[in-house]
Design a protein around this motif. Structure first.
Motif, PDB file in Angstrom:
ATOM      1  N   TRP A 194     -35.098 -16.625 -16.633  1.00 23.20           N
ATOM      2  CA  TRP A 194     -33.875 -17.288 -17.151  1.00 23.20           C
ATOM      3  C   TRP A 194     -32.876 -16.243 -17.640  1.00 23.20           C
ATOM      4  N   THR A 205     -29.141 -15.944 -16.227  1.00 19.49           N
ATOM      5  CA  THR A 205     -28.073 -16.620 -16.972  1.00 19.49           C
ATOM      6  C   THR A 205     -27.570 -15.796 -18.148  1.00 19.49           C
ATOM      7  N   HIS A 235     -24.819 -25.688 -20.176  1.00 13.09           N
ATOM      8  CA  HIS A 235     -25.891 -24.761 -19.775  1.00 13.09           C
ATOM      9  C   HIS A 235     -26.381 -25.118 -18.377  1.00 13.09           C
ATOM     10  N   GLY A 271     -25.138 -24.930 -12.032  1.00  7.63           N
ATOM     11  CA  GLY A 271     -24.343 -24.736 -13.244  1.00  7.63           C
ATOM     12  C   GLY A 271     -22.868 -24.898 -12.960  1.00  7.63           C
ATOM     13  N   ARG A 279     -34.337 -25.774 -18.619  1.00 14.00           N
ATOM     14  CA  ARG A 279     -33.113 -26.372 -19.167  1.00 14.00           C
ATOM     15  C   ARG A 279     -32.979 -26.095 -20.654  1.00 14.00           C
ATOM     16  N   VAL A 280     -31.747 -26.074 -21.121  1.00 16.53           N
ATOM     17  CA  VAL A 280     -31.485 -26.177 -22.557  1.00 16.53           C
ATOM     18  C   VAL A 280     -31.253 -27.669 -22.778  1.00 16.53           C
TER      19      VAL A 280
END
Ligand SMILES: O=C(O)CCC(=O)C(=O)O
Ligand SMILES: [Fe+2]
Length: 273
Positions: free
Chosen positions: A161, A165, A198, A236, A268-269
């Motif tokens: 992640w 990101t 996010h 995203g 995921r957030v």
């Protein structure tokens, strides 16, 4: 005398909400049902025991982050960024071992849709919040159906992640989807998360899957592509709310997943900041 009615139970969470109760008290599992039967002729392997994972694979914690991404330019399909072959065989094996550990702590089950049908994909989660579905709808929940908390997200996935990101915010939820032969996922948007700014990072392991990508609204033209083991898709930005689904997998091609099929991990957030 006027009587005041005291509400004895807290209101039930509504679809798309977060059940952020502290702790995970034991309770009866009503969210999931076993016994999904594929409608096609494909053999039903969904009830099989999950075989032990390859214990020789490198332990996830031992794997330095630098072994990750061979970051070639991503393919842009309607705004979904498809990183082909981002995970090499060793990384895939290490991830599969980590998935095996998650399954030990939180066995995959078939969630029931709001219409009461078990989904063909068997699911479980890691992280502070796990995705849950029942007749009331979808939500994130800190507890498994049996009342236990979800296992932690493996460090290996947090490394991935970060590398894709940036380090600012870490995921608090990892959905683990298991597609045996005949399983599919209908067109949907990922919109149960509190903050849709996010991205969702989606990892494919095992058999190939046919991903269909649509539009922000339902319907319209779609575009399909085959995802292979080791591919990573970042959904995203403007593409975050595109409809998408898995039409089918090509069973029996890869030996990575014990018992066969495909595993998809989505980071995921999910919860509020
Ligand atoms: O299996 C996949 O590649 C997609 C999974 C997905 O869309 C989801 O879990 O929301
Ligand atoms: Fe999705």
């Amino acid at each position: 005398m006027e009587r005041v009615r005291v509400r004895s139970r807290p209101p039930r969470p509504y679809p798309g909400s977060f059940n952020l109760a502290q702790g995970c008290p034991p309770r009866f599992a009503t969210l999931y049902r076993s016994g999904f039967r594929p409608r096609k002729r494909a053999p039903d392997t969904t009830g099989q025991e999950i075989a032990p994972v390859n214990q020789d694979a490198p332990a996830p914690a031992d794997r330095p982050a630098s072994l990750f991404p061979r970051r070639a330019a991503a393919e842009d399909v309607r705004g979904f960024l498809v990183h082909r072959g981002l995970l090499d065989e060793a990384a895939q094996a290490a991830l599969m071992a980590a998935v095996g550990a998650i399954w030990q702590a939180a066995p995959p089950l078939h969630p029931v849709t709001r219409w009461g049908r078990p989904m063909s994909v068997a699911m479980t989660s890691a992280g502070a919040l796990g995705w849950a579905s029942d007749r009331r709808g979808y939500r994130y929940d800190p507890c498994q159906p049996d009342g236990r908390p979800w296992p932690a997200i493996p460090a290996l996935l947090l490394d991935l992640w970060r590398s894709l990101t940036g380090p600012a915010v870490l995921p608090d939820s990892c959905l683990v989807n298991l597609y045996r032969a005949g399983a599919r996922m209908g067109m949907h948007q990922d919109r149960d998360e509190a903050d849709l700014s996010h991205p969702v990072v989606s990892i494919s392991l095992g058999d190939d899957a046919l991903l269909r990508i649509g539009n922000p609204e339902r319907g319209g033209t779609t575009q399909s592509l085959w995802l292979h083991s080791g591919d990573v898709v970042v959904m995203g930005g403007a593409a975050r709310l595109l409809h998408h689904g898995i039409d089918r997998i090509r069973p029996g091609r890869a030996a990575l997943v014990p018992g066969g099929g495909r595993v998809n991990l989505t980071l995921r957030v999910a919860g509020p900041a």
